[in-house]
Design an enzyme around this catalytic site. Structure first.
Site, PDB file in Angstrom:
ATOM      1  CG  HIS A  60      30.331  25.213 -10.991  1.00 45.80           C
ATOM      2  ND1 HIS A  60      29.204  25.839 -11.381  1.00 45.80           N
ATOM      3  CD2 HIS A  60      31.480  25.810 -11.625  1.00 45.80           C
ATOM      4  CE1 HIS A  60      29.625  26.573 -12.548  1.00 45.80           C
ATOM      5  NE2 HIS A  60      30.921  26.329 -12.630  1.00 45.80           N
ATOM      6  CG  ASP A 165      30.172  27.773 -16.565  1.00 48.79           C
ATOM      7  OD1 ASP A 165      30.468  27.252 -15.563  1.00 48.79           O
ATOM      8  OD2 ASP A 165      30.022  29.107 -16.221  1.00 48.79           O
ATOM      9  CD  GLU A 197      32.117  29.052 -10.225  1.00 44.78           C
ATOM     10  OE1 GLU A 197      33.336  29.484 -10.528  1.00 44.78           O
ATOM     11  OE2 GLU A 197      31.151  29.342 -11.211  1.00 44.78           O
ATOM     12  CD  GLU A 198      28.540  30.140 -12.965  1.00 43.80           C
ATOM     13  OE1 GLU A 198      28.894  31.478 -13.059  1.00 43.80           O
ATOM     14  OE2 GLU A 198      28.911  29.194 -13.833  1.00 43.80           O
TER      15      GLU A 198
HETATM   16 CO    CO Z   1      30.412  30.116 -14.867  1.00 43.06          CO
HETATM   17 ZN    ZN Z   2      32.031  27.547 -14.292  1.00 44.72          ZN
END
Ligand code: CO
Ligand code: ZN
Length: 330
Positions: A60, A165, A197-198
């Site tokens: 992502h 991330d 995604e988050e």
């Molecule tokens: Co994350």
């Molecule tokens: Zn992630």
């Protein structure tokens, strides 16, 4: 690899505003793939024509952040969360908004002005260096999003930055695409750089539906268990790439997990098995889209996930590139 990650973490890209990340990645891989384009939801989809089963690999592009909910008469911003923000880390942080606007986060509490006693998002505000609402509105609007101001540094084998991330996962996927031996493809691989995604693994859901793969693999961060008084998680930085067994959203498909382990053993790639109880990845969405997709996840052990300083081991990241590359090749 760390130069590439540094470039990726320096880009502004909270959920739904991934354009800068997307155009950078497009520039990196355009020449290496057969087809590339945006889908309707905003994911960047790259296809290298192979044969055999359809494989979808996702990382992502978005990061967590904050969103402006209100601007008060003195020009202070009130904010809410975009994704799983760890609020107790907010005080003292610098934020970066669109158009290079920066701000500083502080906390309002009559009883406890200097200690965060009650980390509710409503108690935090952002100072963007103006003295009234009109001036503030020249810089930000309701709905503007901020991220932790990017920085990157390397200490020996460790790298530290916000939004590893999942920019580290994006870097892994770029590394795989650039190093893949086309004549040795075992699958027909689609590489999807997902959005949002988050905020609920959304880009993976729509792209999995559209592509309808036989197998799905996410490349994302996972939690750690190797610092004082953390959770009982058998994942340590520097011990190798992690192969997911289970997380807060998904039990990885046994065939995918076993195949990843088989490839790691055969190629002498250091790996560790991962079971965590909170959080999930794009693989969760892939797994339960349409009639279901055999899904797994290749994880990068990461300390302090969703804090302003995430830490990873460069060796683990290199192992991740190797594992995914060898998984796709015969
Ligand atoms: Co994350
Ligand atoms: Zn992630």
């Amino acid at each position: 690899m760390d130069r590439l990650i540094e470039k990726l973490v320096n880009l502004y890209g909270p959920s739904s505003k991934e354009d800068a990340v997307k155009s950078f990645i497009k520039g990196e891989i355009e020449q290496e793939v057969d087809e590339i384009g945006d889908d309707k939801f905003g994911n960047l989809v790259a296809h290298i024509k192979g044969s055999g089963e359809k494989l979808l690999i996702a990382a992502h592009m978005d990061s967590i952040g904050v969103i402006v909910t209100d601007i008060d008469k003195n020009g202070f911003l009130r904010i809410s969360e975009v994704g799983g923000l760890r609020k107790s880390f907010l005080v003292g942080q610098k934020l970066l908004f669109e158009n290079s606007v920066e701000g500083f986060v502080f906390y309002e509490d009559k009883e406890s002005p200097w200690e965060v006693k009650d980390p509710k998002i409503e108690k935090f505000y952002v100072d963007i260096g103006v003295s009234n609402k009109a001036k503030a509105k020249e810089l930000v609007q309701i709905g503007s999003m901020g991220i932790y101001k990017p920085y990157f540094y390397r200490l020996n084998k460790r790298i530290i930055a916000p939004s590893l991330d999942d920019r580290a996962g994006c870097a892994v996927m770029i590394g795989v695409i650039k190093n893949l031996k086309r004549k040795k493809l075992r699958y027909d691989p689609y590489f999807v750089f997902t959005v949002q995604e988050e905020v609920g693994v959304k880009g993976a859901r729509t792209s999995t539906y559209e592509i309808s793969p036989d197998i799905g693999i996410a490349i994302d961060v996972t939690d750690w268990g190797d610092t004082p008084e953390t959770q009982h998680i058998a994942v340590s930085l520097g011990e190798g790439v992690a192969i997911k067994v289970m997380d807060g959203g998904m039990i990885a498909s046994k065939v995918v997990r076993d195949e990843l382990v088989k490839v790691a053993k055969r190629e002498n790639i250091s790996y560790q098995m991962e079971v965590i109880t909170a959080g999930t990845t794009d693989a969760f969405a892939m797994n339960i889209t349409k009639g279901g997709v055999l899904s797994g996840c290749v994880s990068i052990p990461t300390r302090y996930v969703h804090s302003p300083g995430e830490v990873e081991d460069i060796g683990d990241i290199e192992n991740a590139v190797n594992l995914v590359k060898k998984f796709i090749e015969k």
